[in-house]
Design an enzyme around this catalytic site. Structure first.
Site, PDB file in Angstrom:
ATOM      1  N   ASP A  53     -15.138 -12.937   2.793  1.00 48.16           N
ATOM      2  CA  ASP A  53     -14.972 -11.793   3.683  1.00 48.16           C
ATOM      3  C   ASP A  53     -16.212 -10.912   3.613  1.00 48.16           C
ATOM      4  O   ASP A  53     -17.043 -11.045   2.712  1.00 48.16           O
ATOM      5  CB  ASP A  53     -13.712 -11.007   3.290  1.00 48.16           C
ATOM      6  CG  ASP A  53     -13.753 -10.560   1.845  1.00 48.16           C
ATOM      7  OD1 ASP A  53     -14.604  -9.719   1.520  1.00 48.16           O
ATOM      8  OD2 ASP A  53     -12.954 -11.060   1.028  1.00 48.16           O
TER       9      ASP A  53
ATOM     10  N   TRP B 232     -19.669 -15.797  -9.018  1.00 47.70           N
ATOM     11  CA  TRP B 232     -18.577 -14.861  -9.378  1.00 47.70           C
ATOM     12  C   TRP B 232     -17.274 -15.425  -8.826  1.00 47.70           C
ATOM     13  O   TRP B 232     -16.962 -15.270  -7.654  1.00 47.70           O
ATOM     14  CB  TRP B 232     -18.874 -13.491  -8.771  1.00 47.70           C
ATOM     15  CG  TRP B 232     -17.950 -12.391  -9.175  1.00 47.70           C
ATOM     16  CD1 TRP B 232     -16.626 -12.258  -8.843  1.00 47.70           C
ATOM     17  CD2 TRP B 232     -18.277 -11.235  -9.965  1.00 47.70           C
ATOM     18  NE1 TRP B 232     -16.115 -11.104  -9.375  1.00 47.70           N
ATOM     19  CE2 TRP B 232     -17.112 -10.451 -10.070  1.00 47.70           C
ATOM     20  CE3 TRP B 232     -19.441 -10.782 -10.576  1.00 47.70           C
ATOM     21  CZ2 TRP B 232     -17.080  -9.242 -10.763  1.00 47.70           C
ATOM     22  CZ3 TRP B 232     -19.404  -9.578 -11.265  1.00 47.70           C
ATOM     23  CH2 TRP B 232     -18.241  -8.835 -11.356  1.00 47.70           C
TER      24      TRP B 232
ATOM     25  N   ASP C 134     -21.767 -24.137 -14.541  1.00 46.33           N
ATOM     26  CA  ASP C 134     -20.471 -23.654 -14.056  1.00 46.33           C
ATOM     27  C   ASP C 134     -19.537 -23.382 -15.233  1.00 46.33           C
ATOM     28  O   ASP C 134     -19.959 -23.235 -16.386  1.00 46.33           O
ATOM     29  CB  ASP C 134     -19.897 -24.678 -13.053  1.00 46.33           C
ATOM     30  CG  ASP C 134     -19.016 -24.046 -11.993  1.00 46.33           C
ATOM     31  OD1 ASP C 134     -17.842 -23.780 -12.289  1.00 46.33           O
ATOM     32  OD2 ASP C 134     -19.499 -23.801 -10.870  1.00 46.33           O
ATOM     33  N   ASP C 135     -18.266 -23.342 -14.963  1.00 50.01           N
ATOM     34  CA  ASP C 135     -17.204 -23.008 -15.919  1.00 50.01           C
ATOM     35  C   ASP C 135     -17.324 -23.825 -17.214  1.00 50.01           C
ATOM     36  O   ASP C 135     -17.613 -25.024 -17.170  1.00 50.01           O
ATOM     37  CB  ASP C 135     -15.875 -23.337 -15.213  1.00 50.01           C
ATOM     38  CG  ASP C 135     -14.693 -22.709 -15.896  1.00 50.01           C
ATOM     39  OD1 ASP C 135     -14.866 -22.117 -16.962  1.00 50.01           O
ATOM     40  OD2 ASP C 135     -13.591 -22.820 -15.329  1.00 50.01           O
TER      41      ASP C 135
ATOM     42  N   GLU D 289     -30.441 -43.386  -2.771  1.00 48.37           N
ATOM     43  CA  GLU D 289     -30.013 -41.983  -2.649  1.00 48.37           C
ATOM     44  C   GLU D 289     -31.002 -41.057  -3.369  1.00 48.37           C
ATOM     45  O   GLU D 289     -31.344 -39.992  -2.855  1.00 48.37           O
ATOM     46  CB  GLU D 289     -28.607 -41.812  -3.223  1.00 48.37           C
ATOM     47  CG  GLU D 289     -27.525 -42.413  -2.337  1.00 48.37           C
ATOM     48  CD  GLU D 289     -26.169 -42.496  -3.024  1.00 48.37           C
ATOM     49  OE1 GLU D 289     -25.157 -42.504  -2.319  1.00 48.37           O
ATOM     50  OE2 GLU D 289     -26.120 -42.561  -4.277  1.00 48.37           O
TER      51      GLU D 289
ATOM     52  N   PHE E 180       0.823  -1.208   0.000  1.00 50.58           N
ATOM     53  CA  PHE E 180       0.000   0.000   0.000  1.00 50.58           C
ATOM     54  C   PHE E 180       0.853   1.252   0.000  1.00 50.58           C
ATOM     55  O   PHE E 180       1.900   1.324   0.644  1.00 50.58           O
ATOM     56  CB  PHE E 180      -0.917   0.006   1.230  1.00 50.58           C
ATOM     57  CG  PHE E 180      -1.697   1.281   1.381  1.00 50.58           C
ATOM     58  CD1 PHE E 180      -2.736   1.584   0.510  1.00 50.58           C
ATOM     59  CD2 PHE E 180      -1.373   2.197   2.372  1.00 50.58           C
ATOM     60  CE1 PHE E 180      -3.451   2.768   0.634  1.00 50.58           C
ATOM     61  CE2 PHE E 180      -2.087   3.382   2.507  1.00 50.58           C
ATOM     62  CZ  PHE E 180      -3.127   3.669   1.634  1.00 50.58           C
TER      63      PHE E 180
ATOM     64  N   ASP F  36     -13.742 -25.371  -1.975  1.00 55.22           N
ATOM     65  CA  ASP F  36     -13.822 -26.396  -3.017  1.00 55.22           C
ATOM     66  C   ASP F  36     -13.789 -27.791  -2.405  1.00 55.22           C
ATOM     67  O   ASP F  36     -13.897 -28.784  -3.128  1.00 55.22           O
ATOM     68  CB  ASP F  36     -12.650 -26.236  -4.002  1.00 55.22           C
ATOM     69  CG  ASP F  36     -13.014 -25.286  -5.141  1.00 55.22           C
ATOM     70  OD1 ASP F  36     -14.202 -24.954  -5.279  1.00 55.22           O
ATOM     71  OD2 ASP F  36     -12.107 -24.884  -5.892  1.00 55.22           O
TER      72      ASP F  36
ATOM     73  N   CYS G  29     -17.101 -16.371  -4.905  1.00 55.49           N
ATOM     74  CA  CYS G  29     -16.298 -17.599  -4.946  1.00 55.49           C
ATOM     75  C   CYS G  29     -14.879 -17.177  -5.311  1.00 55.49           C
ATOM     76  O   CYS G  29     -14.671 -16.196  -6.023  1.00 55.49           O
ATOM     77  CB  CYS G  29     -16.866 -18.525  -6.026  1.00 55.49           C
ATOM     78  SG  CYS G  29     -15.929 -20.043  -6.277  1.00 55.49           S
TER      79      CYS G  29
ATOM     80  N   GLY H 103     -11.902 -19.877  -6.036  1.00 56.54           N
ATOM     81  CA  GLY H 103     -11.329 -21.206  -5.854  1.00 56.54           C
ATOM     82  C   GLY H 103     -11.853 -21.778  -4.542  1.00 56.54           C
ATOM     83  O   GLY H 103     -11.082 -22.176  -3.674  1.00 56.54           O
ATOM     84  N   GLY H 104     -13.180 -21.761  -4.390  1.00 60.97           N
ATOM     85  CA  GLY H 104     -13.788 -22.082  -3.095  1.00 60.97           C
ATOM     86  C   GLY H 104     -13.803 -20.817  -2.256  1.00 60.97           C
ATOM     87  O   GLY H 104     -14.249 -19.762  -2.701  1.00 60.97           O
TER      88      GLY H 104
END
Ligand code: DGJ
Length: 729
Positions: A534, A477, A366-367, A614, A280, A548, A526, A528-529
């Site tokens: 925060d 995201w 997803d991706d 299941e 910074f 993940d 998101c 990478g998991g």
């Protein structure tokens, strides 16, 4: 209300429901911190009784009084360069190259409502439910002013902090450090808890006694990171879930941060939280201001549970926003672990049909749906549909999914670019990299310079075009690498140090634009998991993919650590297949379900490939989750065991009035001839409870002190669910 001022004494007291915070400007205008803790009903200045400590400096005006040292006294916002040799909250370089700052009291102001911070996420509140205290400090020898802002949410026992640094002089100054929070605790022994980890193993609590000197948890990764979370707790050595004293703070920021805790020569503790000073710097031209991100503090004399409840409430009710803030979240099916990149429209429709038949509310693609994205080596940045995989585009796919009665969600990784992409070929200068230096790659990709308006406009336009092209209800995201090689073609050499913070301001601006224009679209964060889990992201995304790691045993531990600070409604969680893709471990289907219920419930597997048993369980799990979701998300969360050390992971959701309680978890290993375990719940001691499936009636006191006998367990990771209802309500 909570802010009391004695103007004559220049004494300030902030009281919340259960806590009090005090400071005062002494006769020289130095702002001394007096107290943070239980309510005391008196000025705590009498504790400022200091010896003459060798080598500790005094400000000039103290004359012969060698006991009044800024190196030993508790201070409210300590400055660098003038004889307090502990961690500073602020450090500047003036135009003449000198680095001292000596801030003295100039004035105060009390306002109704909670302050905002320009361009940054922050706690918000109705005007009647919050107050703001502003303290203005001014340097003795320059026209540098600092305004300390305290936001008070009295009912929630929450105090927020942010500082504004103003350059009122005629020449520029350089900010080297500008903390959001500095807290001196001049009394008591404290242990430090921070949340450390790595990808697929986030937020493991680590508790240690303080050692003399500085201990730090920080991130210099450009993201808040998997490795350290921007939060800390200082607790008394005897602190437990229900007893003992603890202070906690979290940072409302998603980039690099620094938390330093110092135990000084007099065994006093200082905690400083803010932007990471290693990454910074900020040039403040004449007349300009800099605002620090927000830090949020609480104090609990009732152990960690109370601290967590205060944080859960303020994050859920005063940080998260938008249509989905308090709403029930859709139960979703995400195709990532079901297909990875190997899908086409036919496969996705089949997955959607199976999901719809079993009661899932939303399909998330997803991706891999865009550009040339058949693996993680290419395509990022090209936010247009890959028609080879999805002929007819998203519109036709979404309509088919909607015809099944489901909503549709889509993955993006807006901040990143692959070198093998049309975007990078057209705008190589949009990536963060240093001229004449090979850039560092992470997951084969580079990072876009979010400080640039043209980059943000491109991303806004591309994402908006996709959102307008089809009925999309949700965005995931993602952001899958840390940031380095800091350099922006838009900034001059002396301003390059501003890029890490400018990146975050740019990201927040883009998120603000998108959430304002598309208020009906829910964004799930998101990285990478849980690499950017925060409160800064939670201002824009009411939930974040927690990790993940979808293995129930590991997830229970990750969610345990996460729960100290963050509410359950913020946790993205999915049931996946076994053997688990991250660990190879096998856990029962029901254990995966109860673990996933401690969050926003969903599945990440091909439901069509499950066994009949299941498949039959899925509609029942969804029904059960929906029944309990109001209790899970609105209730109080209690950690009943520490899964990182024992043989059991158990947690509790209790309604505010303790009339309904749900206990979930698992016993890791079953031993032969094992005695049934009695687990102590948190209940209303004087009430009578009925345990679902049990004929007896129990007093709360019995179940709290003697415990609830867990059912007999069988096998590994045996699931537990206990539902209690108070009698006579
Ligand atoms: C990382 C995320 O955490 C995963 O869930 C998945 O979306 C992948 N990225 C996709 O690349």
């Amino acid at each position: 209300m909570g802010i009391k001022v004695n103007e004559k004494e220049r004494f300030f007291s902030i009281t919340t429901r259960n806590t009090e915070y005090q400071f005062k400007a002494d006769k020289f205008g130095v702002l001394k911190h007096l107290w943070y803790g239980e309510k005391t009903d008196r000025d705590m200045e009498y504790l400022l009784d200091y010896p003459d400590v060798g080598f500790s400096g005094q400000i000039y005006e103290t004359g012969d009084d060698r006991t009044d040292s800024i190196d030993t006294m508790p201070l409210e916002y300590p400055c660098g360069g003038i004889g307090d040799f502990r961690i500073p909250a602020i450090k500047v370089t003036h135009a003449d190259g000198s680095t001292a700052l000596d801030l003295r009291y100039k004035g105060y102001c009390v306002k109704n409502g909670k302050y905002n911070i320009p361009g940054l996420p922050a706690v918000y509140a109705e005007e009647a439910k919050a107050q703001t205290l502003e303290i203005t400090l001014c340097d003795t020898s320059s026209d540098t002013e600092v305004i300390l802002r305290y936001g008070v949410l009295e009912e929630l026992d929450i105090i927020t902090r942010s500082a504004e640094i103003r350059n009122n002089s005629n020449s520029p100054i350089f900010l080297k450090e500008a903390a959001s929070l500095s807290l001196d605790i001049p009394f008591g022994d404290w242990e430090w808890i921070h949340f450390q980890g790595r990808h697929t193993k986030e937020r493991v609590p680590e508790r240690a006694p303080l050692i003399h000197g500085i201990q730090e948890s920080s991130s210099s990764r450009g993201m808040s990171s998997h490795h350290q979370n921007p939060s800390f707790i200082l607790c008394s050595p005897d602190c437990t879930e229900q007893t003992g004293k603890c202070y906690g703070a979290f940072f409302v920021y998603s980039g690099s941060f620094q938390i330093q805790i110092e135990l000084d020569q007099l065994n006093q503790t200082r905690a400083v939280m803010g932007l990471n000073s290693k990454l910074f710097g900020w040039k403040l031209n004449s007349g300009e201001s800099f605002h620090t991100p927000e830090a949020v503090m609480t104090y609990s004399a009732g152990g960690f549970s109370k601290l967590s409840h205060n944080f859960h409430k303020v994050i859920r009710e005063n940080i998260c926003r938008g249509k989905y803030q308090l709403a029930e979240r859709p139960v979703l099916l995400n195709n990532w672990e079901a297909t990875y990149f190997g899908f086409d429209a036919e496969k996705i429709i089949k997955i959607a049909e199976d999901a719809a038949a079993l009661g899932v509310d939303m399909l998330v693609l997803d991706d891999g749906w865009f550009g040339k994205r058949d693996s993680d080596t290419s395509g990022l940045g090209d936010w247009f549909v890959n028609e080879k995989k999805l002929p007819g585009g998203l519109g036709s796919l979404v309509e088919k999914v909607k015809a099944l009665g489901m909503k549709f969600g889509l993955w993006f990784e807006p901040e990143m670019v692959s070198e093998d992409s049309e975007l990078y070929r057209a705008h190589p200068d949009w990536a963060i990299k240093i001229p004449n230096r090979k850039p560092t790659r992470g997951r084969y990709q580079l990072v876009l310079d979010m400080s640039r308006k043209d980059v943000r406009d491109y991303l806004y336009d591309s994402i908006a075009a996709i959102l307008k092209s089809a009925d999309i209800s949700y965005i995931k995201w993602d952001a899958n690498r840390s940031i380095c090689d800091w350099y922006s073609g838009e900034l001059s050499a002396e301003n390059q140090c501003e890029l890490p913070h400018r990146y975050m301001l740019g990201l927040y601006e883009l998120l603000e634009r998108l959430t304002a224009y598309f208020p009906d679209v829910m964004i799930e964060g998101c990285s990478g998991g849980g690499g950017r889990f925060d409160a800064g992201m939670l201002y824009y995304c009411p939930q974040i993919w927690c990790s993940d790691d979808t293995d129930a045993f590991e997830r229970a531990k990750i969610q345990y650590g996460t729960s100290f600070i963050y509410p359950i409604s913020a946790v993205g969680s999915h049931v996946s297949v076994v053997p688990n893709h991250q660990t190879g471990c096998i856990t029962p289907f029901e254990t995966r379900a109860v673990t996933t219920m401690a969050g926003s419930f969903g599945y990440e597997l091909d439901l069509g490939a499950l066994s009949d048993e299941e498949k039959n369980a899925v509609p029942e799990q969804i029904k059960r989750f929906k029944k309990y979701a109001p209790l899970i998300h609105n209730g109080k969360y209690y950690r009943l065991s520490d899964p990182t050390t024992g043989n059991i992971a158990l947690w509790e959701y209790a309604s505010e009035d303790m009339s309904e309680v749900l206990i979930h978890g698992m016993v890791f290993r079953t031993e032969p001839n094992m005695k049934r375990i009695a687990i102590k719940a948190v209940l209303s001691p004087d009430s009578q409870y009925k345990i679902e499936g049990d004929l007896g009636i129990y007093t709360g006191a019995a179940l709290m002190n003697g415990g609830i006998l867990l059912p007999k367990t069988w096998g590994d990771y045996c699931p537990i669910e206990i539902h209690l209802i108070k009698q006579g309500v």
